[in-house]
Design a protein around this motif. Structure first.
Motif, PDB file in Angstrom:
ATOM      1  N   MET A 238      -6.379   1.810   4.665  1.00  0.00           N
ATOM      2  CA  MET A 238      -6.294   0.450   4.124  1.00  0.00           C
ATOM      3  C   MET A 238      -6.085  -0.561   5.251  1.00  0.00           C
ATOM      4  O   MET A 238      -6.707  -1.627   5.259  1.00  0.00           O
ATOM      5  CB  MET A 238      -5.136   0.387   3.128  1.00  0.00           C
ATOM      6  CG  MET A 238      -5.161  -0.836   2.291  1.00  0.00           C
ATOM      7  SD  MET A 238      -6.516  -0.795   1.138  1.00  0.00           S
ATOM      8  CE  MET A 238      -5.653  -0.983  -0.360  1.00  0.00           C
TER       9      MET A 238
ATOM     10  N   HIS B 289       0.247   3.594  -3.077  1.00  0.00           N
ATOM     11  CA  HIS B 289      -0.374   4.877  -2.779  1.00  0.00           C
ATOM     12  C   HIS B 289       0.644   6.020  -2.831  1.00  0.00           C
ATOM     13  O   HIS B 289       0.276   7.162  -3.105  1.00  0.00           O
ATOM     14  CB  HIS B 289      -1.081   4.825  -1.431  1.00  0.00           C
ATOM     15  CG  HIS B 289      -2.321   3.989  -1.486  1.00  0.00           C
ATOM     16  ND1 HIS B 289      -3.318   4.067  -0.545  1.00  0.00           N
ATOM     17  CD2 HIS B 289      -2.750   3.046  -2.374  1.00  0.00           C
ATOM     18  CE1 HIS B 289      -4.289   3.218  -0.839  1.00  0.00           C
ATOM     19  NE2 HIS B 289      -3.954   2.580  -1.948  1.00  0.00           N
TER      20      HIS B 289
ATOM     21  N   THR C 218       0.824  -1.209   0.000  1.00  0.00           N
ATOM     22  CA  THR C 218       0.000   0.000   0.000  1.00  0.00           C
ATOM     23  C   THR C 218       0.856   1.256   0.000  1.00  0.00           C
ATOM     24  O   THR C 218       0.555   2.215  -0.720  1.00  0.00           O
ATOM     25  CB  THR C 218      -0.955  -0.002   1.213  1.00  0.00           C
ATOM     26  OG1 THR C 218      -1.755  -1.190   1.161  1.00  0.00           O
ATOM     27  CG2 THR C 218      -1.873   1.205   1.201  1.00  0.00           C
TER      28      THR C 218
ATOM     29  N   GLU D 185      -4.242  -3.650  -6.213  1.00  0.00           N
ATOM     30  CA  GLU D 185      -4.506  -2.218  -6.023  1.00  0.00           C
ATOM     31  C   GLU D 185      -4.363  -1.414  -7.315  1.00  0.00           C
ATOM     32  O   GLU D 185      -4.880  -0.309  -7.403  1.00  0.00           O
ATOM     33  CB  GLU D 185      -3.558  -1.633  -4.977  1.00  0.00           C
ATOM     34  CG  GLU D 185      -4.101  -1.620  -3.578  1.00  0.00           C
ATOM     35  CD  GLU D 185      -5.361  -0.791  -3.439  1.00  0.00           C
ATOM     36  OE1 GLU D 185      -5.312   0.450  -3.506  1.00  0.00           O
ATOM     37  OE2 GLU D 185      -6.424  -1.401  -3.253  1.00  0.00           O
TER      38      GLU D 185
ATOM     39  N   THR E 234      -2.970   4.875   3.570  1.00  0.00           N
ATOM     40  CA  THR E 234      -2.360   3.622   4.022  1.00  0.00           C
ATOM     41  C   THR E 234      -2.989   3.163   5.332  1.00  0.00           C
ATOM     42  O   THR E 234      -3.321   1.977   5.488  1.00  0.00           O
ATOM     43  CB  THR E 234      -0.832   3.802   4.177  1.00  0.00           C
ATOM     44  OG1 THR E 234      -0.288   4.175   2.903  1.00  0.00           O
ATOM     45  CG2 THR E 234      -0.172   2.527   4.651  1.00  0.00           C
TER      46      THR E 234
END
Length: 191
Positions: free
Chosen positions: A146, A52, A48, A116, A143
């Protein structure tokens, strides 16, 4: 603080019932040895952060590229479109179980990163980073959002998923993103 909280809340809500949350459930049922749950969570965290991080960078780049008046309209429409997209259920995709042979951490890292790509939460990260001029707050917020959505699934997966009213959660997430779109427009044109 607004960028961090908005990013955390938006992604945590958007992630509920998402394909990556179902992937977390699959990984938790596949890897059951001592330490596997922590390895899964570390894989989710690192995947992530990278995904991200790149997405937020793209959002910041768009923020610099597009004139402010157009960016506001584009962001508002994007938030509303994301909200409506949340009402469309994810399609089940076949998971490449070949990564399972590398263990819980590597399987989680690779599969989460790939899942993702092009996902709603990745698109939301781009839009949030374009909306808020605070790269670090957006990446940290998305994050953590998530993790808020996926860590409970890793530990209490099937029990938790059976008790969550997914239709209500998706409608609430839709409403949240539509409100972010409306507030973006109102905030720009009102103040």
């Amino acid at each position: 603080m607004e960028a961090f909280l908005s990013s955390t809340f938006a992604v945590a809500i958007a992630e509920i019932g998402d394909k990556t949350q179902l992937l977390a459930l699959l990984l938790a049922t596949r890897f059951t040895q001592r330490g596997d749950r922590a390895a899964i969570i570390w894989g989710i965290l690192l995947a992530t952060l990278v995904n991200h991080g790149v997405s937020a960078w793209a959002g910041q780049w768009l923020r610099e590229l597009i004139p402010a008046e157009w960016l506001t309209l584009l962001l508002a429409v994007s938030f509303i479109a994301l909200g409506l997209w949340l009402l469309i259920p994810d399609k089940d995709e076949e998971v490449d179980k070949g990564f399972f042979k590398y263990g819980a951490f590597v399987a989680s890292l690779v599969l989460f990163f790939l899942a993702e790509v092009g996902d709603k939460t990745q698109v939301a990260t781009v839009v949030l980073a374009a909306r808020f001029d605070n790269y670090l707050a957006v990446v940290m917020g998305t994050t953590i959002g998530m993790l808020v959505a996926n860590v409970p699934v890793v530990y209490a997966g099937s029990w938790l998923m059976q008790r969550m009213p997914m239709a209500i959660v998706h409608k609430a997430a839709c409403a949240l993103f539509i409100l972010l779109g409306v507030f973006t427009l109102v905030g720009y044109y009102w103040w």
